[in-house]
Design a protein around this motif. Structure first.
Motif: not given
Ligand code: FAD
Length: 427
Positions: A239, A308-310, A312-313
């Motif tokens: 991050y 990772s994002d909602p 892609q998750d």
């Protein structure tokens, strides 16, 4: 189904640190409230230093609260590759750091009687192909002879003693690997840091950094105020953002994703992973899995090269669910209760990188093996700033800039995905 971490959903923060006043001056400022940052804060406070931990979100929000909960032995690269690259002695030294890292976690758990479901149930690496098992046989010989690691091989004929699946061609088992509830552990570590005298500041993103002369002293401007720190330790992992451009250009953040089933009947658990080992396989597009403390199957993997994002998750979670059914047909009717993703911090050489650049100390690039190592490196970084640079065994490793990379991971993810996919096919 919940689209966030099972670990954070089933643990309680040690406190609310979202409005703690930012101090004007401290001996050590730690950036990032994952295991690297929390462990640094704890060990620095214990050593008598004044410490402020600055976290953009909340404690454990990053990879530390989203991982597989596996504190495993060994490097992110194979031991034989490490020997080829660095020579026998250095490879042994690097390998042993991971053993020490698990011991550090075990000691913390025992010394403070932490209720974090820590268990040394061992780790196994499963051979996706027959050729991978042949490689494991050579690795096992080297590990026993050179490191004294008590590893064992399980061939295909006996694989059911370790896993309720016929997909794999054998396994390399290392009894020294451990598992724990990383949500409970991260929160407990934050509690220990605060008890030792550190202050934690959530919702305090570091947005600007100013070095004072040629020293290690810095003014860190956060979204909640500015603090002057005698030393700064950066533990921002996958991050890492703009104020730390030099480090950011040396990290490719790659999404790793996890699905968790509903609690399974004991008989199913005993069939899937009878020894409750931490498991991963030998592919580049790795699958990893374990049983959670409350008998769910946690199944993770890289699934595809993505961030990772909602959305892609969910896409990656669906791929993983199919993979889980393929490996463990016994789970076809099990409900999925959790699905989430997070960022792994990969470097060009997949080695840990820790040191000092322009007065800022950093420990990053655990390449998917940071549960144990991030905790360990927190202590190491405190030893370093206390005047013992040799405590950091990784200090001489070159940390190359990723050519053409300015912190926009998409292009590299596509190229990397194609490359590793081909390797899995033809290895
Ligand atoms: C899905 C997944 C599964 C994994 N499984 C395993 C596993 O089973 N075993 C294993 O060993 N490793 C695993 N890993 C890797 C491991 O979780 C990480 O290596 C480790 O947690 C890194 O810890 P950290 O403290 O360095 O970083 P993180 O836990 O990522 O914390 C970094 C923190 O820095 C904060 N931050 C960033 N920029 C700023 C700023 N400017 N100001 C303030 N705060 C900032 C972020 O908000 C974040 O909270 C996994 C990772 C993922 C994503």
């Amino acid at each position: 189904m919940k689209m966030h971490s099972y670990w954070l959903d089933t643990s309680t923060p040690s406190g609310d640190y979202s409005s703690t006043p930012i101090p004007k001056e401290v001996d050590v400022a730690v950036v990032g409230g994952g295991f690297t940052g929390l462990s640094t804060a704890y060990h620095a406070a214990k050593a008598g230093k004044s410490v402020a931990l600055l976290e953009a979100n909340t404690v454990n929000w990053g990879a530390s609260g989203r991982n597989g909960g596996m504190a495993t032995t060994g490097l992110a690269i194979g031991f034989r590759s490490a020997m080829k690259r660095y020579g026998e002695q250095r490879a042994i030294g690097y390998f042993n750091e991971y053993n020490k890292a698990i011991d550090l976690i075990e000691n913390l758990v025992e010394d403070h009687d932490l209720d974090v479901d820590y268990e040394r149930s061992g780790k196994m690496t499963l051979a996706w192909k027959a050729s991978h098992f042949e490689g494991m046989q050579r690795t096992a010989e080297d590990l026993k002879r050179l490191v004294g690691q008590p590893v064992e091989l399980v061939d295909r004929a006996n694989i059911r003693t370790e896993i309720g699946s016929d997909v794999y061609h054998g396994a390399l088992v290392d009894p020294l690997g451990a598992g724990m509830h990383v949500g409970k552990f991260g929160h407990a570590l934050a509690g220990l840091a605060v008890d030792a005298g550190a202050t934690i500041h959530e919702r305090a993103e570091v947005v600007d950094v100013e070095r004072i002369g040629d020293t290690t002293i810095h003014d860190l401007k956060t979204t909640r105020g500015t603090v002057r720190a005698g030393n700064v330790v950066l533990g921002t992992s996958g991050y890492t953002g703009k104020p730390f451009g030099w480090q950011q250009r040396r990290i490719i953040p790659v999404g790793s994703f996890i699905v968790v089933t509903e609690p399974l009947p004991q008989a199913v658990v005993d069939e899937l992973l009878p020894n409750r080992r931490m498991a991963s396989d030998s592919k580049n597009f790795i699958y990893y899995f374990r049983i959670t403390p409350d008998n769910r199957l946690l199944f993770g993997g890289r699934a595809r090269f993505a961030l990772s994002d909602p959305s892609q998750d969910r896409k990656s979670g669906e791929i993983l669910q199919k993979a889980m059914h393929h490996i463990f047909p016994q789970t076809r009717d099990a409900r999925i209760d959790y699905m989430w993703g997070g960022l792994v911090d990969i470097s060009m050489d997949q080695m840990v990188h820790a040191g000092e650049h322009k007065g800022i100390h950093y420990s990053l690039n655990y390449s998917g093996h940071g549960v144990q190592m991030a905790n360990y490196m927190g202590k190491v970084m405190v030893d370093v700033i206390s005047g013992n640079p040799e405590a950091n065994i990784w200090r001489d490793l070159k940390n190359p800039w990723i050519p053409g990379y300015f912190g926009e991971p998409w292009l590299h993810l596509r190229a990397g995905g194609a490359y590793y996919g081909l390797q899995d096919k033809f290895s």
